[in-house]
Scaffold this motif. Structure first.
Motif, short mmCIF file in Angstrom:
data_model
loop_
_atom_site.label_atom_id
_atom_site.label_comp_id
_atom_site.label_asym_id
_atom_site.label_seq_id
_atom_site.Cartn_x
_atom_site.Cartn_y
_atom_site.Cartn_z
N LEU A 84 -4.27 -5.25 -6.64
CA LEU A 84 -4.14 -5.88 -5.33
C LEU A 84 -5.41 -5.69 -4.51
CD1 LEU A 84 -0.57 -4.66 -4.31
CD2 LEU A 84 -1.19 -6.86 -5.32
N THR A 85 -5.63 -6.63 -3.61
CA THR A 85 -6.65 -6.48 -2.57
C THR A 85 -5.89 -6.04 -1.33
OG1 THR A 85 -7.92 -8.26 -3.57
CG2 THR A 85 -8.53 -7.60 -1.32
N ILE A 86 -5.99 -4.75 -1.00
CA ILE A 86 -5.15 -4.15 0.04
C ILE A 86 -5.96 -3.89 1.30
CG2 ILE A 86 -3.82 -2.07 0.66
CD1 ILE A 86 -3.08 -1.83 -2.31
N THR A 87 -5.35 -4.23 2.43
CA THR A 87 -5.89 -3.83 3.73
C THR A 87 -4.92 -2.82 4.32
OG1 THR A 87 -6.90 -5.99 4.07
CG2 THR A 87 -6.59 -4.62 6.03
N ALA A 88 -5.38 -1.59 4.52
CA ALA A 88 -4.57 -0.52 5.10
C ALA A 88 -5.38 0.13 6.21
CB ALA A 88 -4.19 0.51 4.03
N VAL A 89 -4.89 0.01 7.45
CA VAL A 89 -5.60 0.51 8.61
C VAL A 89 -4.74 1.55 9.32
CG1 VAL A 89 -6.68 -0.10 10.82
CG2 VAL A 89 -6.79 -1.70 8.89
N ALA A 90 -5.30 2.73 9.54
CA ALA A 90 -4.57 3.80 10.22
C ALA A 90 -4.50 3.54 11.71
CB ALA A 90 -5.25 5.15 9.96
N GLU A 91 -3.41 3.98 12.35
CA GLU A 91 -3.30 3.90 13.81
C GLU A 91 -4.33 4.78 14.49
OE1 GLU A 91 1.25 2.93 15.20
OE2 GLU A 91 0.63 5.00 15.18
N ASP A 92 -4.56 5.96 13.93
CA ASP A 92 -5.47 6.94 14.51
C ASP A 92 -6.78 6.91 13.73
OD1 ASP A 92 -6.87 9.26 15.26
OD2 ASP A 92 -5.03 10.42 15.54
N ALA A 93 -7.87 6.74 14.45
CA ALA A 93 -9.19 6.67 13.81
C ALA A 93 -9.56 7.96 13.08
CB ALA A 93 -10.26 6.33 14.85
N ASN A 94 -8.90 9.08 13.42
CA ASN A 94 -9.19 10.36 12.76
C ASN A 94 -8.38 10.57 11.48
OD1 ASN A 94 -11.09 11.30 14.70
ND2 ASN A 94 -9.39 11.71 16.08
N ALA A 95 -7.47 9.67 11.17
CA ALA A 95 -6.65 9.78 9.95
C ALA A 95 -7.43 9.20 8.77
CB ALA A 95 -5.33 9.05 10.13
N GLU A 96 -7.11 9.70 7.57
CA GLU A 96 -7.74 9.20 6.35
C GLU A 96 -6.71 8.42 5.54
OE1 GLU A 96 -9.70 12.15 4.01
OE2 GLU A 96 -10.71 13.03 5.74
N HIS A 98 -6.06 6.43 1.79
CA HIS A 98 -6.50 6.25 0.39
C HIS A 98 -5.54 5.29 -0.29
CE1 HIS A 98 -9.44 9.50 0.60
NE2 HIS A 98 -8.54 10.16 1.30
N VAL A 99 -6.00 4.70 -1.40
CA VAL A 99 -5.16 3.83 -2.22
C VAL A 99 -5.22 4.35 -3.64
CG1 VAL A 99 -4.82 1.49 -3.09
CG2 VAL A 99 -5.59 1.84 -0.73
N GLU A 100 -4.03 4.58 -4.24
CA GLU A 100 -3.95 5.14 -5.60
C GLU A 100 -3.03 4.28 -6.46
OE1 GLU A 100 -2.34 8.99 -4.73
OE2 GLU A 100 -4.10 9.60 -3.58
N GLY A 101 -3.37 4.15 -7.74
CA GLY A 101 -2.52 3.44 -8.69
C GLY A 101 -2.64 1.93 -8.62
N ASN A 102 -3.73 1.45 -8.08
CA ASN A 102 -3.91 0.01 -7.87
C ASN A 102 -4.78 -0.60 -8.97
OD1 ASN A 102 -3.82 -2.50 -6.63
ND2 ASN A 102 -5.58 -2.06 -5.35
N SER A 103 -4.33 -0.48 -10.24
CA SER A 103 -5.11 -1.09 -11.32
C SER A 103 -4.25 -1.25 -12.57
CB SER A 103 -6.34 -0.25 -11.64
OG SER A 103 -5.96 1.01 -12.13
N GLU A 104 -4.65 -2.21 -13.38
CA GLU A 104 -4.03 -2.45 -14.69
C GLU A 104 -2.51 -2.52 -14.63
OE1 GLU A 104 -5.91 -3.38 -17.23
OE2 GLU A 104 -7.63 -3.07 -15.93
#
Length: 170
Positions: A84-96, A98-104
């Motif tokens: 997938l082409t994922i857009t994930a934006v945190a509410e808080d700019a200080n949060a991190e 990540h995207v995992e398991g997005n292949s094959e």
């Protein structure tokens, strides 16, 4: 102020607090010109906001529609899509984020994509997208040949076309 004729010389206004200990000096000057400095120590806690403000994919819509409170989503993708082409934006700019398991992606099973969001204070919330990759929908022939037992090829009428279903050998 205890003395209503005293004036605030510095420290007046808005102070932006950083995470952790902040020291703010306020200087008060009396009418006779003497000053006194008051020191404020303000501790700002780390944010615990581990919410996403936005979660979307280019390949389709999430089900149900995204809300920051819901962490489980599903979607189906055509056979041609392996990630997938994922857009994930945190509410808080200080949060991190990540995207995992997005292949094959494997056909016909729930392929789970994990999106952990870690707040400034270290607390984590994990969003999931269960992706079902559909089977290949191409059931077209690439060619069709009629051959006798003796090995003679017969031309087709009409000429082969993957969208034509009925032929007669000539």
């Amino acid at each position: 102020l205890e003395d209503t004729s005293a004036t605030i010389v510095s420290g007046n206004g808005i102070t932006h607090l950083s995470t952790g200990l902040n020291t703010i000096d306020v200087t008060v000057t009396a009418e006779d010109g003497t000053s006194k400095i008051y020191t404020l120590e303000v501790t700002r806690a780390q944010s615990n906001n581990n919410n996403l403000a936005l979660l979307s994919t280019l390949e389709g819509l999430l089900s149900p529609a995204f809300t920051k409170e819901n962490t489980n989503y599903t979607m189906q993708v055509p056979y041609e899509i392996k990630e997938l082409t994922i857009t994930a934006v945190a509410e808080d700019a200080n949060a991190e984020v990540h995207v995992e398991g997005n292949s094959e992606f494997v056909v016909g099973v729930d392929n789970v994509v994990y999106i952990p969001v870690t707040a400034e204070d270290g607390t984590t919330k994990t969003y999931q997208i269960k992706v079902t990759r559909l089977p290949q929908a191409n059931n077209f022939l690439t060619s069709l040949t009629v051959t006798s037992k003796e090995g003679r090829n017969y031309p087709l009428s009409p000429v082969f076309n993957k969208n034509t279903l009925n032929y007669l050998p000539k």
